[in-house]
Design a protein around this motif. Structure first.
Motif: not given
Length: 661
Positions: A617-644
């Motif tokens: 899906i080269p041009q994500p719609d709003r739902e696709g954009h939210e899925l990408i942001e959710d993925a970043i939140a899951y992994y970015d948040g988990a990494d920060e909590l674990y390391r800190n």
């Protein structure tokens, strides 16, 4: 008569440098042959067309040149810096010939290993290869028992002798052609310049020649991918993957993790810490989690019917409990399953937290249950030190370990440890002891039989000659699991015990997609009389990191949670999702779409077809954009909590008191 101008380059390039040039040429040729064999085994041209396949060959040739030059660099340095009087000695000739023999043999052996590795994991050497080299005992035994290793070594030995015989005359010329030190330094300089130009000039995406992950792997080079995996095994998420400010990550995580059992406004700042309230009256239940080695959903008759099921006992048990029909592992290694089912952490890129030295006193299911008075036990057929599993579990809530050295003498074992039936027998004895003492218990059982070399004790089942060795060992693993539950029903603890029977990951990696979904689909069955509905199938998309909160939900336990998982019995079906990692990619799947995060901050979005194929899906719609942001939140948040230190069971100052009541 040739001119001086024609002679000089020949003397410059040859002489003693013949050894290095022959070594580079041999490696480059061997890499090419390996790639051609992999293309033949994968039938890639018929699936991708010839243009991407030719691109793979071209890109691969350049990457092979880089790898060959790096591998030969120590020899080149040695030849360039060795004084002429030492080089001319007879002992030096013996040393170089013996060294070349072992180098040729080693390269041939690695090529064979890479072929077998690719057939099993559908990729070049990666994190799995790095992990395996850390524990050579099990790996060496497994290779010896699984393959005709002696015959392979003998063939390679003869082949190496033949190569040396063929190279005898070219190598002999190296001793008769003088190499003055100035000429050697010029030759070394040219070599280093070429190596630097190729290493720095080739783009990192050179092997990405198509949308087919397997073809891209074939275009790569095993030596280079191994070094990349080794270098990135403990790399930080930040700086490699897409990130967002904490002010965006943690509010998003609150929305993602909130569910009916979450107390309103109970999230702590910059944390996943929140109050979870029991939705049913508290149940003082024992908990038994069985991780079945390599038991992918593809083998389960109740999920993927076949004329004769390989898993009749598991199929029958689905009529006594609730089966998750769309469940996925977080990775393709057992340690990822242990990580997910105990800590409920998303699968951070690089090595699993099971192997990371900072993984002590994490917020885990066994740690939490131990605080509530549970006895905690891990029963395993192999050595507890393998993959760091034993130290991780003892550092995170498990008090007792029963491992390979504790089994009675004469127990049937493979390269990976005691057979499944022996594992289950010992688990029953241990759990009887807890029951007699009046102690509730948590037991984690890890089987080993469903793995190469696919051998099991005589007697329980007779191998079916019409089936492959893998299929026969699946039948044995199913028999041992069914026998375990049938025996458990006769024990006093059974009627107040919750069982979770699940695959740790799929049997092998295959598929063209960045995340090969069929290799991650696993059966998860919740079983317990009067605890979970009998004969039901739950279609909510689920992940192995949902195990811990779902268990605690069934126990009716109120607790302060840091878990990233959901209670799959309580969330609405549309909120189901799965998180997973494969090599350097990490992903979030939800609602028929999957967001994939890659190195250099790359993000991709795909729709997932019924056949598990990804459609970009080269041009994500709003739902696709939210899925990408959710993925970043899951992994970015988990990494920060674990390391800190934000994912500890008990943090300095008792951070769990931060929850707003």
């Amino acid at each position: 008569m040739p001119s001086t101008a024609a002679i000089a380059p020949r003397r410059l390039l040859l002489g003693r440098f013949r050894f290095a040039l022959i070594w580079v040429a041999f490696l480059w040729t061997l890499f090419l042959i390996t790639r051609l064999v992999l293309l033949g085994l994968q039938h890639v041209p018929s699936r991708n067309g010839f243009a991407p396949t030719l691109a793979a060959l071209g890109s691969g040739a350049l990457l092979d040149a880089v790898a060959a030059l790096w591998v030969a660099l120590p020899l080149m340095l040695y030849l360039a810096l060795l004084p002429q009087r030492w080089f001319a000695r007879r002992g030096q000739r013996v040393l170089l010939h013996v060294g070349l023999f072992f180098a040729l043999f080693g390269a041939l052996f690695v090529a064979v290993v890479e072929l077998f590795f690719f057939l099993e994991f559908n990729g070049r050497f990666n994190f799995v290869a790095v992990d395996y080299l850390m524990f050579p005992t099990e790996v060496a035994d497994n290779i010896w028992q699984s393959y005709p290793t002696g015959k392979i070594v003998a063939v390679l030995f003869v082949a190496t002798l033949g190569l040396l015989a063929a190279l005898r005359r070219p190598l002999a010329r190296a001793w008769g052609e003088p190499s003055p030190w100035r000429r050697r330094l010029v030759g070394l300089g040219a070599y280093l310049a070429l190596l630097a130009a190729l290493t720095l000039g080739l783009p990192s995406s050179l092997a990405e020649v198509s949308a087919d992950r397997a073809l891209n792997q074939i275009a790569g080079n095993g030596y280079l991918s191994f070094v990349a995996a080794l270098a990135g095994s403990n790399a930080s998420y930040e700086g490699l993957y897409a990130t967002r400010p904490d002010a965006q990550v943690f509010p998003r995580l609150r929305r993602l993790l909130a569910e009916p059992a979450t107390a309103p406004d109970s999230f702590a700042a910059k944390s996943t810490l929140r109050a979870v309230r029991g939705m049913v009256p508290p149940r003082p239940l024992n908990v038994v989690v069985v991780l079945e080695e390599s038991l992918g959903s593809e083998f389960i008759g109740a999920l993927h019917p076949r004329p004769v099921s390989l898993t009749p006992h598991f199929d029958a048990l689905t009529q006594e409990g609730t089966l998750l029909t769309q469940a996925y592992s977080t990775g393709n290694r057992t340690i990822r399953a242990i990580e997910a089912t105990t800590s409920s952490l998303p699968p951070l890129p690089g090595i699993s937290v099971v192997r990371r030295p900072a993984s002590k006193n994490l917020f885990t299911l066994p740690g939490l249950l131990r605080e509530r008075g549970y006895e905690t036990l891990w029963v395993y057929g192999g050595r507890a030190l393998f993959d760091g599993m034993g130290s991780y579990l003892t550092d995170n809530g498990v008090d007792e370990i029963f491992e390979q050295k504790d089994y009675p003498e004469g127990t049937f074992t493979t390269a990976w440890g005691a057979s499944d039936q022996a594992i289950f027998d010992e688990a029953l004895i241990k759990m009887d002891g807890f029951e007699s003492a009046g102690k509730p218990f948590y037991t984690l059982i890890l089987s080993v039989s469903n793995h190469r070399p696919y051998t099991f004790p005589d007697g329980p089942i007779r191998p079916d000659p019409k089936l492959k060795r893998r299929e026969n060992v699946v039948r044995y693993a199913d028999w041992a699991l069914g026998r375990f539950i049938e025996q458990a029903k006769t024990h006093a603890f059974y009627d107040h015990t919750l069982f979770v029977l699940m695959g740790d990951h799929g049997a092998r990696v295959y598929g063209a997609e960045e995340i090969p979904l069929p290799s991650y689909e696993v059966p998860i069955l919740f079983l317990g009389p009067g605890i979970v509905p009998a004969g039901e199938r739950l279609d909510t998309l689920a992940s192995s990191l949902d195990i811990a909160p779902t268990i605690l939900g069934l126990l009716g336990m109120s607790y302060e949670s840091r878990f990233f998982g959901h209670d799959v019995f309580r969330i609405s079906p549309e909120r189901g999702r799965a998180l997973m990692t494969h090599n350097n990619e990490i992903a979030l799947m939800r609602g028929g779409r999957i967001a994939v995060l890659g190195l250099q901050g790359r993000t991709s979005l795909y729709s997932v077809g019924a056949d598990n194929q990804f459609v970009p899906i080269p041009q994500p719609d709003r739902e696709g954009h939210e899925l990408i942001e959710d993925a970043i939140a899951y992994y970015d948040g988990a990494d920060e909590l674990y390391r800190n230190g934000g994912y500890l069971l008990q943090t300095p100052g008792d951070q769990r008191a931060e929850i707003k009541k």
